[in-house]
Structures are given as structure tokens and as C-alpha cells.
Design a protein around this motif. Structure first.
Motif, PDB file in Angstrom:
ATOM      1  N   VAL A   1       1.581  13.243   4.508  1.00  0.00           N
ATOM      2  CA  VAL A   1       1.087  14.367   3.702  1.00  0.00           C
ATOM      3  C   VAL A   1       1.595  14.261   2.263  1.00  0.00           C
ATOM      4  O   VAL A   1       2.777  14.418   2.002  1.00  0.00           O
ATOM      5  CB  VAL A   1       1.519  15.729   4.312  1.00  0.00           C
ATOM      6  CG1 VAL A   1       0.487  16.257   5.256  1.00  0.00           C
ATOM      7  CG2 VAL A   1       2.883  15.651   5.026  1.00  0.00           C
ATOM      8  N   SER A   2       0.657  13.990   1.347  1.00  0.00           N
ATOM      9  CA  SER A   2       1.076  13.852  -0.052  1.00  0.00           C
ATOM     10  C   SER A   2       0.127  14.634  -0.942  1.00  0.00           C
ATOM     11  O   SER A   2      -0.659  15.453  -0.458  1.00  0.00           O
ATOM     12  CB  SER A   2       1.077  12.369  -0.429  1.00  0.00           C
ATOM     13  OG  SER A   2      -0.242  11.896  -0.478  1.00  0.00           O
ATOM     14  N   GLY A   3       0.192  14.357  -2.244  1.00  0.00           N
ATOM     15  CA  GLY A   3      -0.673  15.066  -3.180  1.00  0.00           C
ATOM     16  C   GLY A   3      -2.127  14.620  -3.084  1.00  0.00           C
ATOM     17  O   GLY A   3      -3.032  15.356  -3.455  1.00  0.00           O
TER      18      GLY A   3
ATOM     19  N   ASP B   1       0.860  -1.179   0.000  1.00  0.00           N
ATOM     20  CA  ASP B   1       0.000   0.000   0.000  1.00  0.00           C
ATOM     21  C   ASP B   1       0.903   1.238   0.000  1.00  0.00           C
ATOM     22  O   ASP B   1       1.799   1.377   0.840  1.00  0.00           O
ATOM     23  CB  ASP B   1      -0.893  -0.009   1.253  1.00  0.00           C
ATOM     24  CG  ASP B   1      -1.799   1.201   1.308  1.00  0.00           C
ATOM     25  OD1 ASP B   1      -2.944   1.105   0.840  1.00  0.00           O
ATOM     26  OD2 ASP B   1      -1.360   2.259   1.820  1.00  0.00           O
ATOM     27  N   HIS B   2       0.646   2.129  -0.947  1.00  0.00           N
ATOM     28  CA  HIS B   2       1.500   3.311  -1.141  1.00  0.00           C
ATOM     29  C   HIS B   2       1.608   4.181   0.121  1.00  0.00           C
ATOM     30  O   HIS B   2       2.694   4.659   0.467  1.00  0.00           O
ATOM     31  CB  HIS B   2       0.918   4.122  -2.304  1.00  0.00           C
ATOM     32  CG  HIS B   2       1.692   5.331  -2.681  1.00  0.00           C
ATOM     33  ND1 HIS B   2       2.736   5.296  -3.573  1.00  0.00           N
ATOM     34  CD2 HIS B   2       1.585   6.630  -2.287  1.00  0.00           C
ATOM     35  CE1 HIS B   2       3.226   6.517  -3.715  1.00  0.00           C
ATOM     36  NE2 HIS B   2       2.549   7.352  -2.942  1.00  0.00           N
ATOM     37  N   MET B   3       0.480   4.367   0.820  1.00  0.00           N
ATOM     38  CA  MET B   3       0.511   5.234   1.990  1.00  0.00           C
ATOM     39  C   MET B   3       1.249   4.582   3.159  1.00  0.00           C
ATOM     40  O   MET B   3       1.971   5.252   3.901  1.00  0.00           O
ATOM     41  CB  MET B   3      -0.915   5.642   2.406  1.00  0.00           C
ATOM     42  CG  MET B   3      -1.662   6.444   1.362  1.00  0.00           C
ATOM     43  SD  MET B   3      -0.696   7.780   0.615  1.00  0.00           S
ATOM     44  CE  MET B   3      -0.480   8.873   2.010  1.00  0.00           C
TER      45      MET B   3
ATOM     46  N   THR C   1       9.261  12.130  -1.294  1.00  0.00           N
ATOM     47  CA  THR C   1       8.426  12.094  -2.490  1.00  0.00           C
ATOM     48  C   THR C   1       8.407  10.648  -3.017  1.00  0.00           C
ATOM     49  O   THR C   1       9.167   9.799  -2.545  1.00  0.00           O
ATOM     50  CB  THR C   1       8.966  13.078  -3.551  1.00  0.00           C
ATOM     51  OG1 THR C   1      10.361  12.864  -3.664  1.00  0.00           O
ATOM     52  CG2 THR C   1       8.750  14.514  -3.139  1.00  0.00           C
ATOM     53  N   ASP C   2       7.541  10.403  -3.998  1.00  0.00           N
ATOM     54  CA  ASP C   2       7.336   9.024  -4.451  1.00  0.00           C
ATOM     55  C   ASP C   2       8.642   8.363  -4.904  1.00  0.00           C
ATOM     56  O   ASP C   2       9.397   8.932  -5.688  1.00  0.00           O
ATOM     57  CB  ASP C   2       6.304   9.007  -5.586  1.00  0.00           C
ATOM     58  CG  ASP C   2       4.914   9.275  -5.041  1.00  0.00           C
ATOM     59  OD1 ASP C   2       4.753   9.277  -3.807  1.00  0.00           O
ATOM     60  OD2 ASP C   2       4.001   9.469  -5.858  1.00  0.00           O
ATOM     61  N   ASN C   3       8.876   7.154  -4.399  1.00  0.00           N
ATOM     62  CA  ASN C   3      10.104   6.413  -4.717  1.00  0.00           C
ATOM     63  C   ASN C   3       9.851   4.937  -4.481  1.00  0.00           C
ATOM     64  O   ASN C   3       8.946   4.567  -3.725  1.00  0.00           O
ATOM     65  CB  ASN C   3      11.236   6.918  -3.806  1.00  0.00           C
ATOM     66  CG  ASN C   3      11.011   6.547  -2.361  1.00  0.00           C
ATOM     67  OD1 ASN C   3      11.447   5.488  -1.907  1.00  0.00           O
ATOM     68  ND2 ASN C   3      10.302   7.372  -1.596  1.00  0.00           N
TER      69      ASN C   3
HETATM   70 ZN    ZN Z   1       3.124   9.346  -2.551  1.00  0.00          ZN
END
Ligand code: ZN
Ligand code: KG4
Length: 342
Positions: A139-141, A110-112, A306-308
Motif C-alpha cells: 500500500v503506497s501513494g 522494481d520499486h513495488m 516509506t520510500d528508501n
Molecule cells: Zn514507494
């Protein structure tokens, strides 16, 4: 035993692949998609197509940089959701095919949760990791959540936004000022030259640990509309002060509820995660809370904020240890709440 995990992230507009040895990063390759800039936001259809183009070169680069062969990979972890479905399908399909052809386990992430577990990535033996339980402001987009992290995969969302996410607030404020997408990093940069007290914007009154950011956007919009009637160059003349004041307001909103969460739970180990956790104003506010409130704070390196894919691989590593493997038949989910078991 050396466990090598290949992580794949394709939930939004960055294609990323990473190789970890246990929790240690050997490579973390990210291909940013420039194609969205001229549209002022991510165009889902174009994102999926760019992922298709990027995925093989990005995986190859990650393996090469890690200096390992495909056959040494013990498991492949991928982002199952939340995110853009077309984008997620690219990473999911690639991961399934890779696992099948190499006859290795497939691990869904899961991304979060991965944003939070980025705090367990190690780069050297000195890396400081949080103890359970800790609080994490994620806290993301697309998300803004206060999470009580009891264990690697035992997480309780104790507060969340009822409308826009904090990253969206940054991006929408930037758009109103005519700045390019994504606006968050640019506001952060311009804010450094400005006065955070120059302008004030209304803060929401929301119950308990929840957030709201849509009112702030409206407040900025009306304020600028009125000022532009008086002086059409208002934004150009006050860009840095506007950015500093907007950033100050968003950070203030975020920190108030995070402090309340710490008081309510009695937890003083506090982390931040997700794209907005790269924000320098938020870093300073966390450092102030560490001094003033006796918190122990955890701030990820910008490349893990950030996304990685390194965060996907580290989450995958902990699931791999528990032998939590995914079925070839599973499908991605766009929203966290729509997660279905496979
Ligand atoms: Zn993200
Ligand atoms: O976690 P992330 O990379 O992707 C999502 O999962 O959404 O977060 C992207 C968000 C965007 O809204 C972007 O503007 C924001 O994070 N962001 C920042 C900064 N760097 C990225 N916001 C404020 N300050 C930054 N330095």
C-alpha cells in the motif's frame, strides 16, 4: 565474501541512497523534498530538479556513514520504475555512470517488489523474515495490491485497486480537510486523539480481492460539504474524530480483502509494505488479526515502509546473487505494466 551493494531510489519525491553488506544495512540516507508542500502534491518537474541537486550529497553521505570507499562497492542497484519518469531518469543515469566508471554490475529493481523485499532487510541477526509463500498487502501513494509472494522475484498480484491507491485516499481526504501534503502521516497522528466510530463513510462493493477508493473520497467530500453548510467550523471542531473515522474506514477496507485473500489461499503469513504500512491503525488491525486468526504478521520498520534505498539494495542483492545484471541501454518505466525487457 563481503558483498557491498549501493542502492539508489529516486522514483518520487525522496532521494535515497543506502549501502548494504549482504542484507544488512550499513547506511540508509533519505533526503526529503520540501519544495512540494506548498503545491499540495508532488510537482514532477521540481522533483527531478531536486533529485539532481540531492543525488551526489546523498550518495556521499551513504558511503561515509557505511564507512566504505567507492571502490569497495560490488554492484549498484537502482529503481527502474514505476514512478515519475523524470525522477527515475536521475537515479538511473547516476547508477549507470557509477557502474561504468567503477566497472561493476548494474542491477535494476522494481520499486513495488522492493517494498515487499524490505522484509528481508536485516539489522541484527535476530531479524524475523517471512517464509515463502506469504501474502503482502502493498500500500503506497500510487499502488494498492495484494501480492502472493512465492519467491524473491516470483510474485503474483492477486488483488489490486481499480482506481485510487490507499495512500491517495489518505492524501485526498487530508486535502479535502485542508491539511498539508502528504496527508497520510498527519491523519495517522491526529487520529490518535479521535473516535473512529464518530462518523461513518460508505465502503465500496467490489468483486473478489480488488479495491476501490474513489467512492470514499466522494463520500467524504459530500459529507463535509453538507456539514460545512450547517457549521462553517465543522472541520476544525471535529478534526481528530474525522481523521480517526477516515483512517478506520480505509483500514477496514484494506483488511477485509486481505482476510479474504488469506482464506482463499490458505496462507497465514501476512506482511504489509509501502508508505501506508507505516499507519498505526493498520498496525493495530494486523495485530488483531494475528491474535484472532492465527496469522504470523510482518510489519516493516517505519524507515523501511516509506520510500528508501535500503529496500532497493536488498532487492538488488538477491538479483546480484543470481547474476541478473542490467544493460547500460535500459530505460526507466513509469508504470509497472509498461515494463519492457532491455
Ligand atoms: Zn514507494
Ligand atoms: O511508498 P511511499 O513512501 O511512496 C510511494 O511509492 O508512493 O508511500 C507514500 C504514501 C503517501 O500517500 C503517504 O500519505 C502514505 O504513504 N503514508 C501514510 C503514512 N505514512 C505515509 N499513510 C497513512 N499513515 C501513515 N503513517
Amino acid at each position: 565474501m563481503n558483498t557491498y551493494i549501493l542502492g539508489i531510489e529516486s522514483s518520487c519525491d525522496d532521494t535515497s541512497a543506502a549501502v548494504l553488506q549482504g542484507t544488512k544495512v550499513l547506511s540508509n540516507v533519505i533526503a526529503n523534498q520540501q519544495v512540494h508542500e506548498k503545491y499540495g502534491g508532488v510537482v514532477p518537474e521540481l522533483a527531478s530538479r531536486a533529485h539532481q541537486q540531492n543525488i551526489i550529497p546523498v550518495i556521499e553521505a551513504a558511503l561515509k556513514e557505511a564507512n566504505i570507499e567507492k571502490k569497495q562497492v560490488n554492484a549498484v542497484a537502482f529503481t527502474r520504475g514505476p514512478g515519475l519518469l523524470g525522477s527515475l531518469l536521475v537515479g538511473t543515469s547516476f547508477a549507470k555512470a557509477f557502474a561504468l566508471s567503477m566497472n561493476i554490475p548494474l542491477v535494476e529493481v522494481d520499486h513495488m517488489q522492493a517494498h515487499i523485499l524490505a522484509h528481508f532487510i536485516t539489522e541484527n541477526d535476530q531479524s524475523k523474515t517471512p517464509d515463502f509463500p506469504f501474502l503482502c498487502l502493498t500500500v503506497s501513494g500510487g499502488h494498492t495490491q495484494i501480492v502472493k509472494v512465492n519467491d524473491y522475484f516470483n510474485m503474483e498480484i492477486i488483488g489490486k485497486t481499480i482506481d485510487d491507491a490507499a495512500g491517495e485516499a489518505f492524501d485526498k481526504a487530508a486535502k479535502i480537510m485542508g491539511l498539508p501534503y502528504p496527508g497520510g502521516p498527519l491523519i495517522d497522528k491526529l487520529a490518535k486523539e479521535g473516535n473512529p466510530q464518530a462518523f461513518s463513510f460508505s465502503e465500496p462493493r467490489i468483486q473478489e480481492l480488488d479495491y476501490s477508493f474513489s467512492g470514499l473520497k466522494t463520500s467524504i467530500l459530500y459529507f463535509l460539504r453538507d456539514q460545512l453548510r450547517i457549521d462553517s467550523d465543522f472541520i476544525t471542531k471535529n478534526k481528530a474524530d474525522l481523521c480517526a473515522s477516515i483512517q478506520h474506514t480505509i483500514v477496514d477496507i484494506l483488511m477485509k480483502k486481505l482476510k479474504l485473500a488469506s482464506i482463499q489461499t490458505g496462507i497465514k503469513q501476512v506482511a504489509i509494505a509501502g508508505g501506508v504500512s507505516a499507519n498505526s491503525g493498520l498496525h493495530s488491525a494486523m495485530q488483531d488479526a494475528e491474535k484472532e486468526l492465527g496469522w504470523t504478521i510482518f510489519i516493516p520498520k517505519i524507515s523501511y515502509s516509506t520510500d528508501n534505498a535500503a529496500m532497493i539494495a536488498v532487492a538488488g542483492y538477491y538479483k546480484f546473487l543470481n547474476k541478473e545484471f542490467a544493460a547500460q541501454s535500459l530505460t526507466p518505466y513509469a508504470r509497472q505494466s509498461s515494463k519492457k525487457s532491455s
